[in-house]
Design an enzyme around this catalytic site. Structure first.
Site, mmCIF file in Angstrom:
data_model
loop_
_atom_site.group_PDB
_atom_site.id
_atom_site.type_symbol
_atom_site.label_atom_id
_atom_site.label_comp_id
_atom_site.label_asym_id
_atom_site.label_seq_id
_atom_site.Cartn_x
_atom_site.Cartn_y
_atom_site.Cartn_z
ATOM 1 N N LYS A 196 1.210 -1.453 -0.025
ATOM 2 C CA LYS A 196 -0.593 -0.362 -0.454
ATOM 3 C C LYS A 196 0.842 1.375 -0.312
ATOM 4 O O LYS A 196 0.573 2.470 -0.892
ATOM 5 C CB LYS A 196 -1.003 -0.472 1.419
ATOM 6 N N LYS A 248 -3.238 -10.767 -5.204
ATOM 7 C CA LYS A 248 -4.920 -11.016 -4.397
ATOM 8 C C LYS A 248 -6.300 -10.255 -5.288
ATOM 9 O O LYS A 248 -5.936 -8.746 -5.600
ATOM 10 C CB LYS A 248 -4.995 -10.474 -3.229
ATOM 11 N N LYS A 260 -10.736 -4.874 -3.248
ATOM 12 C CA LYS A 260 -11.820 -3.638 -3.559
ATOM 13 C C LYS A 260 -11.506 -2.194 -4.135
ATOM 14 O O LYS A 260 -12.043 -2.020 -4.715
ATOM 15 C CB LYS A 260 -12.709 -3.910 -2.507
HETATM 16 N N1 AQP Z 1 -9.053 -11.943 -2.466
HETATM 17 C C1 AQP Z 1 -9.496 -11.872 -1.312
HETATM 18 N N2 AQP Z 1 -9.711 -13.872 -0.887
HETATM 19 C C2 AQP Z 1 -9.542 -13.860 -0.173
HETATM 20 N N3 AQP Z 1 -10.035 -12.955 1.150
HETATM 21 C C3 AQP Z 1 -9.895 -11.783 0.927
HETATM 22 N N4 AQP Z 1 -10.504 -11.050 1.507
HETATM 23 C C4 AQP Z 1 -10.253 -9.945 1.406
HETATM 24 N N5 AQP Z 1 -9.018 -9.968 -0.315
HETATM 25 C C5 AQP Z 1 -9.215 -11.201 0.321
HETATM 26 C C6 AQP Z 1 -10.630 -10.957 3.191
HETATM 27 O O1 AQP Z 1 -11.604 -10.055 2.985
HETATM 28 C C7 AQP Z 1 -11.627 -9.621 4.754
HETATM 29 C C8 AQP Z 1 -12.261 -8.014 4.913
HETATM 30 O O2 AQP Z 1 -11.185 -7.623 4.675
HETATM 31 P P1 AQP Z 1 -10.350 -6.338 4.580
HETATM 32 O O3 AQP Z 1 -11.771 -5.244 3.954
HETATM 33 O O4 AQP Z 1 -10.780 -5.831 6.122
HETATM 34 O O5 AQP Z 1 -9.059 -5.568 4.332
HETATM 35 P P2 AQP Z 1 -8.423 -6.192 2.952
HETATM 36 O O6 AQP Z 1 -8.257 -8.345 2.715
HETATM 37 O O7 AQP Z 1 -7.854 -5.933 2.377
HETATM 38 O O8 AQP Z 1 -9.324 -6.658 1.788
HETATM 39 P P3 AQP Z 1 -9.325 -5.955 0.554
HETATM 40 O O9 AQP Z 1 -10.295 -6.676 -0.588
HETATM 41 O O10 AQP Z 1 -7.545 -6.205 -0.066
HETATM 42 O O11 AQP Z 1 -9.356 -3.898 0.994
HETATM 43 P P4 AQP Z 1 -8.714 -2.798 0.728
HETATM 44 O O12 AQP Z 1 -8.201 -2.683 -1.264
HETATM 45 O O13 AQP Z 1 -9.458 -1.830 1.132
HETATM 46 O O14 AQP Z 1 -7.400 -3.303 1.094
HETATM 47 C C9 AQP Z 1 -10.275 -10.031 5.542
HETATM 48 O O15 AQP Z 1 -10.482 -11.223 6.302
HETATM 49 C C10 AQP Z 1 -9.661 -10.607 4.291
HETATM 50 O O16 AQP Z 1 -8.543 -11.548 4.431
#
Ligand code: AQP
Length: 337
Positions: free
Chosen positions: A115, A200, A203
């Site tokens: 990030k 990965k 979002k």
């Molecule tokens: N691609 C993924 N596959 C499986 N699990 C996933 N998680 C996120 N992406 C995947 C799981 O979703 C939960 C919540 O995630 P978060 O919103 O707290 O943050 P994150 O892991 O950083 O998710 P994103 O979608 O990648 O968000 P951004 O883009 O905002 O950083 C967690 O349990 C995570 O493991």
């Protein structure tokens, strides 16, 4: 009695619309675990502001996220659902834990490195919140004395640092925190980007074709899956050499319950066209009922607010018990009543 059950804490940031990665990696498992555990499912808005958010979007997404938890099957009667910023113990505990965490260990976190690369040099810059994110996550989990934390694979490192911080504090003072275990699902632990299947699905990606949102309409799902990057091999095989196909097979396997060997057999000699169509239809079937429910729930603000009020009360009570212990142990004078 719910008091005798083991405790779960988990949360999702309202930092964007939820993807099927968030759904299969986290939410779907939360639903499975809700009967067996005493669950705290949080909307982690403090985490979301580690990168810039438009205030009105953050407000909207926070309520939509709660609606999505419920629509996915989390029962508000059985679980404690609340907004992180409503329970101030999270921010207070984080400050204390910050003083037991090293900058070196935080700067080694993969998520921080990824990030900070993304935000370095732009007008927002790399905020200290991004570095301290895992300490807040540790506070979230430890305040509830959680036994288990169901998360996707990307959070393994953050769970490890949570355990380290807890052990460090317990050793310096006396046992204060339960040491939590991670619960990484067998299937769906890491849903990959549809455009760069070695990364990965996220979002906050800039490319909407790389992810499928829980709320994407059926036609958009079909289009995005048909555009998903595969390869020129043309064989549906579960192999690391075919990361795009492997990712789609994982999605088909979780949504239909078919084993990957069955999927290989079913599409043997057929190329990718029918396979992709079936992946899209399986996703549409899985997501449509959730979408209908979310749309219904977001219009019932009073109902959502009632859940949040109840959640805040229960969560605050439990979190403040642990926070008081932490404050006492580090040598703060208890508040005068
Ligand atoms: N691609 C993924 N596959 C499986 N699990 C996933 N998680 C996120 N992406 C995947 C799981 O979703 C939960 C919540 O995630 P978060 O919103 O707290 O943050 P994150 O892991 O950083 O998710 P994103 O979608 O990648 O968000 P951004 O883009 O905002 O950083 C967690 O349990 C995570 O493991």
């Amino acid at each position: 009695m719910s008091d005798e059950k083991k405790v779960i804490f988990s949360g999702i940031q309202p930092s964007g619309e939820l993807t099927i990665g968030n759904y299969f990696g986290a939410l779907k498992n939360w639903v499975k675990l809700q009967d067996e555990y005493d669950c705290y499912y949080c909307v982690v808005d403090l985490h979301a502001i580690t990168v810039r958010q438009e205030p009105k979007d953050l407000r909207r997404r926070t309520l939509e996220l709660l609606a999505t938890y419920i629509a996915a099957g989390i029962d508000p009667e059985k679980n404690t659902m609340f907004i992180q910023s409503h329970v101030s113990a999270h921010a207070e505990a984080q400050w204390i834990l910050n003083c037991f965490t090293y900058v070196g260990e935080l700067s080694r976190m993969t998520q921080f490195k990824d990030k900070s690369k993304k935000y370095e040099g732009n007008d927002v810059g790399v905020g200290a919140g991004l570095l301290n994110y895992p300490v807040l996550m540790a506070a979230d989990i430890l305040l509830y004395q959680a036994d288990l934390v169901p998360v996707g694979k990307d959070q393994t490192q953050h769970l490890e640092i949570t355990r380290n911080i807890a052990e460090r504090f317990n050793t310096l003072y006396s046992p204060t925190f339960k040491i939590p275990e991670g619960y990484i699902p067998e299937k769906g632990a890491k849903i990959m980007s549809l455009q760069e299947p070695t990364k990965k699905m996220s979002k906050s990606s800039d490319n909407p074709n790389s992810f499928i949102l829980i709320m994407d309409p059926p036609d958009v799902i079909r289009k995005k899956i048909s555009r998903a990057i595969t390869d020129s091999i043309g064989v549906v095989k579960y192999s690391d050499e075919q990361p795009g196909v492997k990712n789609l097979m994982n999605i088909l396997s979780i949504t239909t319950g078919m084993a990957v060997e069955e999927i290989e057999k079913k599409y043997d000699g057929q190329g990718y066209a029918q396979f992709k169509k079936d992946v899209a239809e399986a996703l549409v079937n899985e997501l449509e009922p959730i979408q209908t429910k979310v749309k219904e729930l977001v219009n019932d603000k009073t109902y959502l607010e009632e859940i949040l009020k109840k959640g805040e009360q229960k969560a605050s009570y439990v979190a403040n018990k642990t926070l008081s212990k932490m404050m006492k142990k580090v040598g703060f004078i208890p508040k005068f009543k």
